[in-house]
Write a protein that holds these residues in place. Structure first.
Motif, PDB file in Angstrom:
ATOM      1  N   HIS A 351       0.713  -1.121   0.074  1.00 54.67           N
ATOM      2  CA  HIS A 351      -0.067  -0.064   0.141  1.00 54.67           C
ATOM      3  C   HIS A 351       0.858   1.341  -0.062  1.00 54.67           C
ATOM      4  O   HIS A 351       0.707   2.195  -0.973  1.00 54.67           O
ATOM      5  CB  HIS A 351      -1.029   0.007   1.118  1.00 54.67           C
ATOM      6  CG  HIS A 351      -1.680   1.336   1.361  1.00 54.67           C
ATOM      7  ND1 HIS A 351      -2.829   1.536   0.936  1.00 54.67           N
ATOM      8  CD2 HIS A 351      -1.279   2.461   1.928  1.00 54.67           C
ATOM      9  CE1 HIS A 351      -3.454   2.758   1.247  1.00 54.67           C
ATOM     10  NE2 HIS A 351      -2.225   3.312   1.753  1.00 54.67           N
ATOM     11  N   GLU A 352       1.917   1.253   1.042  1.00 55.38           N
ATOM     12  CA  GLU A 352       2.693   2.625   0.737  1.00 55.38           C
ATOM     13  C   GLU A 352       3.613   2.647  -0.313  1.00 55.38           C
ATOM     14  O   GLU A 352       3.814   3.635  -0.722  1.00 55.38           O
ATOM     15  CB  GLU A 352       3.713   2.400   2.228  1.00 55.38           C
ATOM     16  CG  GLU A 352       3.107   2.410   3.650  1.00 55.38           C
ATOM     17  CD  GLU A 352       1.657   3.456   3.687  1.00 55.38           C
ATOM     18  OE1 GLU A 352       0.932   3.232   4.196  1.00 55.38           O
ATOM     19  OE2 GLU A 352       2.065   4.612   3.056  1.00 55.38           O
ATOM     20  N   HIS A 355       2.014   4.298  -3.077  1.00 61.49           N
ATOM     21  CA  HIS A 355       2.205   5.710  -3.107  1.00 61.49           C
ATOM     22  C   HIS A 355       3.566   6.295  -3.498  1.00 61.49           C
ATOM     23  O   HIS A 355       3.386   7.142  -4.447  1.00 61.49           O
ATOM     24  CB  HIS A 355       2.095   6.255  -1.617  1.00 61.49           C
ATOM     25  CG  HIS A 355       0.642   6.171  -0.984  1.00 61.49           C
ATOM     26  ND1 HIS A 355      -0.331   7.059  -1.339  1.00 61.49           N
ATOM     27  CD2 HIS A 355       0.493   5.637   0.213  1.00 61.49           C
ATOM     28  CE1 HIS A 355      -1.366   6.696  -0.452  1.00 61.49           C
ATOM     29  NE2 HIS A 355      -1.032   5.905   0.433  1.00 61.49           N
ATOM     30  N   GLU A 379      -4.791   6.263  -2.983  1.00 64.08           N
ATOM     31  CA  GLU A 379      -4.887   4.935  -2.038  1.00 64.08           C
ATOM     32  C   GLU A 379      -5.198   3.693  -2.588  1.00 64.08           C
ATOM     33  O   GLU A 379      -4.818   2.643  -1.898  1.00 64.08           O
ATOM     34  CB  GLU A 379      -6.135   5.355  -0.738  1.00 64.08           C
ATOM     35  CG  GLU A 379      -5.827   6.529  -0.106  1.00 64.08           C
ATOM     36  CD  GLU A 379      -4.420   6.666   0.898  1.00 64.08           C
ATOM     37  OE1 GLU A 379      -4.236   7.611   1.160  1.00 64.08           O
ATOM     38  OE2 GLU A 379      -3.985   5.607   1.060  1.00 64.08           O
ATOM     39  N   TYR A 492     -10.432   6.549   1.283  1.00 66.96           N
ATOM     40  CA  TYR A 492     -10.405   5.060   1.458  1.00 66.96           C
ATOM     41  C   TYR A 492     -11.647   4.121   0.877  1.00 66.96           C
ATOM     42  O   TYR A 492     -11.698   3.140   0.213  1.00 66.96           O
ATOM     43  CB  TYR A 492      -9.946   4.543   2.839  1.00 66.96           C
ATOM     44  CG  TYR A 492      -8.711   5.302   3.303  1.00 66.96           C
ATOM     45  CD1 TYR A 492      -8.717   6.333   4.229  1.00 66.96           C
ATOM     46  CD2 TYR A 492      -7.390   4.636   2.933  1.00 66.96           C
ATOM     47  CE1 TYR A 492      -7.470   7.036   4.821  1.00 66.96           C
ATOM     48  CE2 TYR A 492      -6.406   5.505   3.230  1.00 66.96           C
ATOM     49  CZ  TYR A 492      -6.267   6.359   4.281  1.00 66.96           C
ATOM     50  OH  TYR A 492      -5.190   7.003   4.776  1.00 66.96           O
TER      51      TYR A 492
HETATM   52 ZN   LIG Z   1      -2.465   5.383   1.982  1.00 71.85          ZN
END
Ligand SMILES: [Zn+2]
Ligand SMILES: C=C(C[SeH])C(=O)N1CCC[C@H]1C(=O)O
Length: 601
Positions: A351-352, A355, A379, A492
C-alpha cells in the motif's frame, strides 16, 4: 494559440510551480523531522517553516488575482490557477495558522505516544499501539483481555485529545470559509470535482450494503460459536473488541476464527514469513520487485537510506502510523512504517509503496498536479497490486505457500473470504468516519454529543457496538489516527471501490479476465505479476497526476469515467452466493437490532 496574456500567465505559473516545489521540500523535511522524532522543539521548527510558506502562499494569492484567469481559453492554465487559488489552512492569518498546526501536532503527539498497562502483566505500563496493543487485539481470544486493551486505549488516546478537537474544528472551518467554502465538509468534497459526490457515495453504499450484511451475519455466527450467546447475541450488533482490530475497521485478523473451510490451505502466510526469516526490508524489496516486474519504477537508492522501515528500538517518540512521503525534488521519496513481520503488514508495505510509485510516475508534472487524480486514486495503487500478491497462485510463486497446496474451489472461497474480511468489511467503517466528520464540520454534531453521535453512526451503519457503555466523557473518534491528524477518510472508501475497477482493467490487459465471459477466468484468481501490459496501463494513468479530472483518468484506465461497484461485486460474487446459502442454512438474522449499550449524554 495562447494570447499574450496567457503567455505571461504561464510564465508566472512556471515560477510559482518551481518555487512551490522548493518550499514544499523544506516543509516535508521539517514534517519528517517531527514525525520521526516527536518533540516540542521539532514541532515548533516544522510550524515555523509551514508558517513562512503560508505567508508566501497568501502573498501569491494576491498576485494571482491580478490575472483574469477565469476568462482564459487555455484549460490547463485555468485548471492550474483554480487549484493554486485554494490555499487550504494557509488561508488563515498567521497566528491562527500557527494555532491550527499546533493543535494538530499536539493531538498527533498525544496519540502517537499514548500507552497503557498490560492485562496480564499489570506492572508493564509501557504498551504502545504499535506493536504491542495491535498485536494483542489481533491475537488474543480472551474477551476480557480484548475489552481491557479496547477500553484502556480509548482512554489513553481519544479521551486525552477531547479538549483539543473543538478548536481544530473551529479553525478548520474558518480556513474553509476563507477559501469560499461553507465549511470543511464542502472543502473536502470539492476535491472530488463532482457536485453530487456525496450522493454518489451514498448510492454506492446502497449497492454494496447487501454483501456487507451477509458477511456481517456470517462472522457474527462464527463469533457466537466461539464466545457464546451471552457475549455475541444472535441479533445484536457485533461487540467491536472481538474483531481483531482496534477500530473494527477490517476483520482479516480473525480469519482463523471465521474461515469457511478450516481444513483447507491457510491463506495466512505469517507463519511462513517468520519461518523463512522475513525482515521488514525484505518485505519492501518483495513489493519493489512486483512493481519492477510490470515495468514500473524501482525505489531510488536514497529510499533505502532515508526510509524508516522499523520502529526504533530505543525510543517511542515517533509517529508509527504508516505513511509515504514525497519531498518534491524528483529523487527523495520515503516510507515510515513501524513494520512487523506479518501478512497484514506485507499488504501495508505494498500500500505504502503504491504511493511512492505514484509520486515517481508524476514527478515531471508541475507542482500543482503532483497529486492523485483524486485522493482515492492515491490510496488504491498499492492495494491493487496487493490483490494479486495475496492470491494463492502468487503466494505459491513466491514460495510463501507450499507448491503442492491444493487450490480447489473451497480453498479459493477461503481466499475470497479472507479478502472480504479486509475489503467488504472496511466500507461501512470508512463511510462512517466522514459521515461523522461532515456532520461535525456542518455543525449538526456539536461537541456536547460528539461521542454518542459517533456510536449511533457506528451501530446504524457498521452494526458494531462498544464492549462497554459509553458517555460524553470519552471521545472515541479520537482513538483513530486520521481523526487526530485531520486526514480526510472518504479517500479510502473511494479506493476500496475503484481498486477493483483498476484490478479488472489490469487483469484484462494481462489477458487474465474477459469482461464478456467473466467467470471463464475468475477475477479473484488474477495475478498481474510480470505483466508489462498491465503495468503500462497503470503507469499511463499515474503519470497524469491531477492534471486532468479523475473521471478522465478513470476513462483512460477502464474505458469509462465513473466509480462503479460492479467490479467489486463481480470479484466477490462466488463469496456472496456462498454466504447467502450458508446464512439461510443456519437461519441467521440478517442485519441487527438496536444496541443495548448505553451512551450517557
Ligand atoms: Zn495510503
Ligand atoms: C496505511 C495507511 C496510510 Se495512507 C492507512 O491509513 N490506511 C490504509 C487502509 C485504511 C487506512 C487505515 O489504516 O485506517
Amino acid at each position: 494559440q495562447d494570447t499574450d496574456a496567457e503567455v505571461e500567465a504561464r510564465e508566472y505559473l512556471n515560477y510559482l510551480n518551481k518555487e512551490m516545489d522548493r518550499r514544499t521540500n523544506l516543509n516535508m523535511l521539517a514534517a519528517w523531522n517531527y514525525a520521526s522524532n516527536i518533540s516540542e522543539e521539532n514541532l515548533a521548527k516544522q510550524i515555523a517553516v509551514e508558517a513562512e510558506n503560508a505567508r508566501f502562499q497568501k502573498e501569491q494569492w494576491r498576485e494571482m488575482m491580478k490575472y483574469p484567469w477565469q476568462s482564459y481559453k487555455n484549460d490547463d492554465i485555468k485548471r492550474q490557477f483554480s487549484m493554486f487559488a485554494i490555499l487550504g489552512s494557509a488561508a488563515l492569518p498567521d497566528e491562527k495558522f500557527i494555532e491550527y498546526q499546533k493543535t494538530l501536532g499536539d493531538m498527533e503527539s498525544i496519540y502517537s505516544q499514548a500507552k497503557v498497562c498490560g492485562f496480564k502483566n499489570k506492572t508493564n505500563c509501557d504498551m504502545h499501539l504499535e506493536p504491542e496493543i495491535t498485536a494483542r487485539m489481533a491475537q488474543s481470544r480472551d474477551p476480557e483481555e480484548l475489552k481491557h486493551y479496547w477500553v484502556e486505549w480509548h482512554k489513553a488516546s481519544g479521551a486525552k485529545v477531547k479538549h483539543l478537537y473543538p478548536k481544530y474544528v473551529e479553525l478548520a472551518n474558518e480556513a474553509a470559509v476563507m477559501n469560499n467554502f461553507t465549511d470543511t465538509a464542502e472543502y473536502w468534497l470539492w476535491s472530488y470535482e463532482d457536485p453530487h459526490f456525496q450522493e454518489e457515495i451514498a448510492h454506492l453504499w446502497q449497492q454494496l450494503k447487501p454483501l456487507y450484511l451477509q458477511i456481517h451475519a456470517y462472522v457474527r455466527r462464527k463469533l457466537r460459536e466461539k464466545y457464546g450467546e451471552n457475549i455475541v447475541p444472535r441479533k445484536r450488533p457485533i461487540p467491536a473488541h472481538l474483531l481483531g482490530n482496534m477500530w473494527a475497521q477490517q476483520w482479516n485478523l480473525i480469519y482463523d476464527l471465521t474461515t469457511p473451510f478450516p481444513g483447507k490451505s491457510s491463506v495466512d502466510v505469517t507463519p511462513q514469513m517468520l519461518h523463512q526469516g522475513y525482515t521488514p526490508r525484505k518485505m519492501f524489496r518483495l513489493a519493489e520487485e512486483f512493481f519492477t516486474s510490470m515495468n514500473l519504477s524501482a525505489m531510488p537508492e536514497t529510499f533505502w537510506e532515508y526510509s524508516i522501515l522499523e520502529k526504533p528500538k530505543d525510543r517511542n517518540n515517533i509517529v508509527c502510523h504508516a505513511s509515504a512521503w514525497d519531498f518534491y525534488d524528483g529523487k527523495d521519496y520515503r516510507i515510515k512504517q513501524c513494520t512487523t513481520v506479518s501478512a497484514d503488514e506485507l499488504s501495508t508495505a505494498h500500500h505504502e509503496m503504491g504511493h511512492i510509485e505514484y509520486f515517481q510516475q508524476y514527478r515531471d508534472q508541475p507542482h500543482i498536479y503532483k497529486n492523485g487524480a483524486n485522493s482515492g486514486f492515491h490510496e488504491a495503487v498499492g492495494d491493487v497490486i496487493a490483490l494479486s500478491v495475496q492470491t494463492p497462485k502468487h503466494l505459491r510463486k513466491i514460495g510463501l505457500m507450499e507448491p503442492n497446496t491444493v487450490i480447489d474451489p473451497e480453498a479459493e472461497l477461503n481466499h475470497l473470504f479472507h479478502v472480504g474480511l479486509e475489503k467488504i468489511v472496511f466500507l461501512p467503517f470508512a463511510y462512517t468516519m466522514d459521515l461523522w466528520r461532515w456532520d461535525v464540520f456542518r455543525g449538526q454534531i456539536t461537541k456536547d454529543h460528539y461521542n454518542c453521535a459517533w456510536w449511533k453512526l457506528r451501530t446504524d451503519i457498521q452494526g458494531v457496538e462498544p464492549p462497554v457503555d459509553r458517555s460524553e466523557d470519552s471521545f472515541d473518534p479520537g482513538a483513530k489516527y486520521h481523526i487526530v491528524a485531520g486526514v480526510e477518510y472518504l479517500r479510502y472508501f473511494v479506493s476500496f471501490v475503484i481498486q477493483f475497477q483498476f484490478h479488472q482493467a489490469m487483469c484484462e490487459a494481462a489477458g487474465q479476465f474477459d469482461r464478456r465471459n467473466p467467470m471463464s477466468k475468475p477475477l479473484h484468481e488474477c495475478d498481474v505479476y510480470q505483466s508489462k501490459e498491465a503495468g503500462n496501463l497503470l503507469g499511463s494513468m499515474l503519470r497524469l497526476g491531477s492534471s486532468v479530472p479523475w473521471q478522465k483518468a478513470m476513462e483512460i484506465m477502464t474505458g469509462q469515467g465513473k466509480m462503479d461497484a460492479s467490479a467489486l461485486l463481480q470479484y466477490f460474487s462466488p463469496l456472496q452466493q456462498y454466504l447467502e446459502r450458508e446464512n439461510k442454512r443456519t437461519g441467521e438474522y440478517i442485519g441487527w437490532t438496536a444496541s443495548e449499550r448505553k451512551c450517557v449524554q
